[in-house]
Design a protein around this motif. Structure first.
Motif, PDB file in Angstrom:
ATOM      1  N   GLU A 380      50.487  71.787  36.989  1.00 42.83           N
ATOM      2  CA  GLU A 380      50.423  73.204  37.333  1.00 42.83           C
ATOM      3  C   GLU A 380      49.331  73.949  36.566  1.00 42.83           C
ATOM      4  N   GLY A 381      48.655  73.254  35.651  1.00 41.70           N
ATOM      5  CA  GLY A 381      47.522  73.872  34.969  1.00 41.70           C
ATOM      6  C   GLY A 381      47.872  74.663  33.732  1.00 41.70           C
ATOM      7  N   ARG A 382      48.974  74.332  33.035  1.00 43.87           N
ATOM      8  CA  ARG A 382      49.333  75.064  31.818  1.00 43.87           C
ATOM      9  C   ARG A 382      48.247  74.897  30.747  1.00 43.87           C
ATOM     10  N   SER A 383      47.953  75.979  30.058  1.00 41.79           N
ATOM     11  CA  SER A 383      46.931  75.945  29.010  1.00 41.79           C
ATOM     12  C   SER A 383      47.482  75.437  27.685  1.00 41.79           C
ATOM     13  N   GLU A 384      48.805  75.423  27.551  1.00 45.55           N
ATOM     14  CA  GLU A 384      49.442  74.924  26.342  1.00 45.55           C
ATOM     15  C   GLU A 384      50.800  74.360  26.717  1.00 45.55           C
ATOM     16  N   VAL A 385      51.180  73.262  26.108  1.00 41.59           N
ATOM     17  CA  VAL A 385      52.477  72.638  26.359  1.00 41.59           C
ATOM     18  C   VAL A 385      53.107  72.294  25.018  1.00 41.59           C
ATOM     19  N   ARG A 386      54.379  71.986  25.056  1.00 40.12           N
ATOM     20  CA  ARG A 386      55.078  71.575  23.842  1.00 40.12           C
ATOM     21  C   ARG A 386      55.475  70.112  23.978  1.00 40.12           C
ATOM     22  N   ILE A 387      55.112  69.325  22.959  1.00 43.58           N
ATOM     23  CA  ILE A 387      55.424  67.901  22.941  1.00 43.58           C
ATOM     24  C   ILE A 387      56.108  67.590  21.625  1.00 43.58           C
ATOM     25  N   ALA A 391      53.443  72.743  19.649  1.00 44.81           N
ATOM     26  CA  ALA A 391      52.562  73.323  20.653  1.00 44.81           C
ATOM     27  C   ALA A 391      51.248  72.547  20.668  1.00 44.81           C
ATOM     28  N   VAL A 392      50.795  72.182  21.877  1.00 47.47           N
ATOM     29  CA  VAL A 392      49.562  71.412  22.036  1.00 47.47           C
ATOM     30  C   VAL A 392      48.684  72.125  23.062  1.00 47.47           C
ATOM     31  N   ARG A 393      47.473  72.451  22.662  1.00 43.71           N
ATOM     32  CA  ARG A 393      46.520  73.098  23.561  1.00 43.71           C
ATOM     33  C   ARG A 393      46.006  72.087  24.577  1.00 43.71           C
ATOM     34  N   VAL A 394      45.899  72.500  25.843  1.00 45.76           N
ATOM     35  CA  VAL A 394      45.415  71.610  26.896  1.00 45.76           C
ATOM     36  C   VAL A 394      43.957  71.946  27.180  1.00 45.76           C
ATOM     37  N   LEU A 498      57.606  80.532  24.031  1.00 44.01           N
ATOM     38  CA  LEU A 498      56.946  80.235  22.764  1.00 44.01           C
ATOM     39  C   LEU A 498      55.438  80.060  22.955  1.00 44.01           C
ATOM     40  N   VAL A 499      55.074  79.405  24.084  1.00 44.36           N
ATOM     41  CA  VAL A 499      53.648  79.264  24.375  1.00 44.36           C
ATOM     42  C   VAL A 499      53.020  80.635  24.575  1.00 44.36           C
ATOM     43  N   LYS A 500      53.686  81.504  25.361  1.00 51.86           N
ATOM     44  CA  LYS A 500      53.156  82.841  25.620  1.00 51.86           C
ATOM     45  C   LYS A 500      53.107  83.675  24.340  1.00 51.86           C
ATOM     46  N   LEU A 501      54.135  83.531  23.495  1.00 53.62           N
ATOM     47  CA  LEU A 501      54.153  84.267  22.237  1.00 53.62           C
ATOM     48  C   LEU A 501      52.966  83.880  21.363  1.00 53.62           C
ATOM     49  N   ASN A 502      52.708  82.556  21.258  1.00 53.24           N
ATOM     50  CA  ASN A 502      51.579  82.109  20.441  1.00 53.24           C
ATOM     51  C   ASN A 502      50.259  82.644  20.982  1.00 53.24           C
ATOM     52  N   GLU A 503      50.108  82.603  22.317  1.00 50.68           N
ATOM     53  CA  GLU A 503      48.869  83.110  22.911  1.00 50.68           C
ATOM     54  C   GLU A 503      48.706  84.601  22.639  1.00 50.68           C
TER      55      GLU A 503
END
Length: 527
Positions: A380-387, A391-394, A498-503
Motif C-alpha cells: 500500500e506504499g507506507r512510508s514507515e512500518v513497525r517490525i 519503527a522502520v523507514r521505508v 505511532l508511525v503518524k505520531l513519529n512523523e
C-alpha cells in the motif's frame, strides 16, 4: 438428521480454512488451517476450537499450505485421533511444514515469555510443538486423485486436481441423507488454468452444493506466457541491480519459492538479467524443494519441471541461522528469497528490518498479502512500518510482479464454477475478503447462477442442507463479529498511530511544539 455444514474459518477472510460437515454416522472437517493477518484474527489460533476435537472422525485436507493445514497438530493435541486424508505430495509437504510451524511456535513463545517476564506478565504456551506435529503425521492416510474413498459410515470422498500447488485438490463429498447422497464440492484453492508447473484444475460436473474460494474474486490478471513473465522478471532484476541492490523477494516457501527460483535462474542463464548469487534463506523452502524434486511430476507436460533446482550453479541454500546472518556482510549484487510470503514471520522480517531504510534495496512482491500483514502495508506504499516493535523507514523500492499467483482470477473462478453445473442447491463463497466475495458473487450472477442461491458465510455460521435446500441455523456465539474477520484491528490502528505520531513530531518546527503536542495527547488520555 439433515446435513450440517459449518464455516469455522476462511469466512470473510482468506486464512484459517476449516469447515465441518456432520450427518448421520459422521462428523468430519474439511481443512484445519491457521489464521493469519491482524492480531485479533491470529488470536483465534490460541483459543479453543468451536467443537470437541475428540468427536471429529476425520479430516479431509485440500492441500498443505499452513492456512489450510496449520492447526492439525493443535487438533491432535485437543484429542483428535481420526484419520487425515490427503494426497501423497500434500502429506509429504505437511511433514516439513507442520514441523517448521511447531519450531516457529516454540521459538516465538520463548522470546515472548522473556518479554512477558520482564513486564511482569504471565507466560504463555505454544499452540503446538514439533513433537505434536510429529504425532499428527502418524494420522495421515494417502489418497489418489479421482478415486472414491470410504471416509466414514455414510460418507465418501474423491480428490480432484486443483492446480494451486503441488498436491492441492478440490474434494467431492458424497454424504448419505435419506436416499440419494448429497453431493458437495469443496474447491479448495484453485490455480490458474495456464500454470506452467502444475496441471490444470479439474472437477466433476453436476453437484448439489458448491463451496468456492474467492481470493481473487474481484480481480482480473493478464495472462502471461512463460517468456513474457520472465521478460518482466528480468526487467525487475535489471532495475534492482541498477539501484545498487540487493533484491529481497518475500516468498511462500512451498510452491512460490520454487517457481520464482526457476525463473530467476532461467533469465540469468539466458543473459536477460545481471548474473549474481541467489540465496534461498528458508529452511522450510529448502526441505519443500526436496519434495518437489521427488514428487513434482506434471502429467500434462510429461516432466518434472523442478529438476533444474537440483544442481543450480548460482543457487545457495541457507539452512542455519549463522548462514543467514552472514548475508549482512555482502555488498555485491545478490538476491535473497525468504519466507514468509506475507512478511508476517520468518527470516524475511529480519532482512526487511535491516534493509528497508536503504534506497539501494529493492523488495519484489510476488504473491497475495492479506489485510493487516506487513506485506500488505508495503504494497500500500507506507512510508514507515513497525517490525518487531521498532519503527522502520521505508526508503527501499517496493515493486510487485503479478505473474506468479497460485490462485485463479475472477474469470478463472467463474469459468471453473460454470464447468461444475448444474448446481442444484447453493453456492457458498469463502476464502476471500469482502470486496472479492462481493465481486465474485456479481460475476457468478452475470454468468447465470441464481443470486439468491449464492451465500457468503461468516465465521462459525452453520447451515442445514438437503440435496436442493439450505436453511441457516440459529447462530451460536461467533468467535469474531460478522464483517470483522478481514478488517484492521486496534493493533494495526496503534501501529499506524505511532508511525503518524513519529512523523508529526519530526515535522514539528521546534522542541516547544513537540512538547505541546505531547502534553495535549497526555491531557486527552487523562494523565
Amino acid at each position: 438428521m439433515p446435513l450440517h455444514l459449518s464455516f469455522h474459518g476462511a469466512a470473510e477472510c482468506v486464512t484459517g480454512s476449516c469447515m465441518r460437515l456432520r450427518g448421520e454416522g459422521f462428523d468430519v472437517l474439511i481443512d484445519c488451517g491457521m489464521f493469519q493477518g491482524p492480531k485479533t484474527l491470529k488470536a483465534l489460533n490460541y483459543g479453543p476450537f468451536p467443537f470437541d476435537a475428540s468427536e471429529i472422525d476425520a479430516v479431509l485436507l485440500t492441500h498443505a499450505h499452513i492456512d489450510h493445514s496449520g492447526l492439525l497438530p493443535k487438533l491432535w493435541k485437543a484429542g483428535f485421533r481420526g484419520r487425515i486424508f490427503a494426497t501423497a505430495p500434500a502429506r509429504d509437504l505437511c511433514r516439513v511444514m507442520l514441523a517448521d510451524a511447531g519450531d516457529i511456535q516454540e521459538h516465538e513463545v520463548r522470546q515472548l515469555n522473556r518479554r512477558n517476564q520482564q513486564r511482569g506478565l504471565d507466560v504463555v504456551e505454544p499452540i503446538y510443538t514439533t513433537r505434536d506435529a510429529a504425532q499428527t503425521m502418524e494420522l495421515f492416510q494417502r489418497v489418489k486423485l479421482e478415486e472414491l474413498v470410504e471416509i466414514a459410515p455414510g460418507l465418501q470422498a474423491r480428490w480432484w486436481n486443483a492446480g494451486h500447488m503441488l498436491g492441492a485438490a478440490s474434494i467431492e463429498v458424497l454424504a448419505a441423507e435419506d436416499g440419494d447422497p448429497v453431493r458437495l464440492l469443496f474447491s479448495g484453492d484453485l490455480g490458474p488454468a495456464d500454470e506452467d508447473y502444475l496441471a490444470a484444475p479439474k472437477g466433476p460436473a453436476g453437484v448439489d452444493h458448491l463451496i468456492l474460494e474467492s481470493t481473487y474474486g474481484d480481480r482480473l490478471r493478464p495472462t502471461l506466457t512463460t517468456s513474457e513473465r520472465r521478460r518482466r522478471l528480468a526487467e525487475e532484476l535489471t532495475a534492482a541491480h541498477a539501484a545498487g541492490g540487493p533484491l529481497l523477494v518475500p516468498v511462500f516457501a512451498v510452491g512460490r519459492a520454487q517457481e520464482v527460483l526457476l525463473d530467476i535462474l532461467a533469465v540469468m542463464a539466458d543473459g536477460q538479467a545481471p548474473a549474481g548469487e541467489v540465496f534461498l534463506d528458508s529452511p522450510l523452502a529448502i526441505e519443500a524443494t526436496d519434495v518437489f524434486l521427488q514428487r513434482g511430476w506434471n502429467g500434462d507436460a510429461a516432466e518434472n519441471p523442478y529438476l533444474p533446482l537440483r544442481h543450480a550453479e548460482r543457487l545457495r541454500f541457507l539452512l542455519r541461522p549463522d548462514e543467514s546472518d552472514r548475508l549482512e556482510k555482502l555488498r555485491d549484487w545478490h538476491i535473497v528469497l525468504a519466507g514468509s510470503g506475507m512478511c508476517d514471520a520468518g527470516r524475511i522480517r529480519r532482512h526487511l528490518k535491516r534493509l528497508l531504510w536503504r534506497r539501494q534495496t529493492t523488495v519484489l512482491l510476488t504473491g497475495y498479502h492479506a489485510k493487516g500483514t506487513l506485506g500488505r502495508l508495503l504494497q500500500e506504499g507506507r512510508s514507515e512500518v513497525r517490525i518487531q516493535g521498532d519503527a522502520v523507514r521505508v526508503n527501499a523500492r517496493i515493486r510487485a510482479l503479478d505473474g506468479y499467483s497460485g490462485h485463479a482470477d475472477a474469470e478463472g473462478l467463474t469459468a471453473w464454477a460454470a464447468a461444475r453445473r448444474p448446481v442444484a442447491g447453493q453456492v457458498f463463497l469463502n476464502h476471500g475478503e469482502p470486496e472479492a466475495l462481493a465481486g465474485l458473487k456479481a460475476r457468478l450472477g452475470a454468468a447465470g447462477f441464481v443470486p439468491d442461491r449464492i451465500t457468503i458465510p461468516v465465521v462459525d455460521q452453520t447451515f442445514a442442507l438437503t440435496r436442493e435446500t439450505v436453511a441457516e441455523l440459529s447462530p451460536g456465539s461467533a468467535r469474531i463479529a460478522p464483517g470483522r474477520a478481514a478488517e484492521w484491528d486496534w493493533h494495526n490502528a496503534r501501529a499506524a498511530f505511532l508511525v503518524k505520531l513519529n512523523e508529526t513530531l519530526q515535522a514539528a518546527p521546534s522542541d516547544a511544539a513537540r512538547e505541546a503536542l505531547l502534553q495535549d495527547l497526555q491531557g486527552r488520555l487523562g494523565t
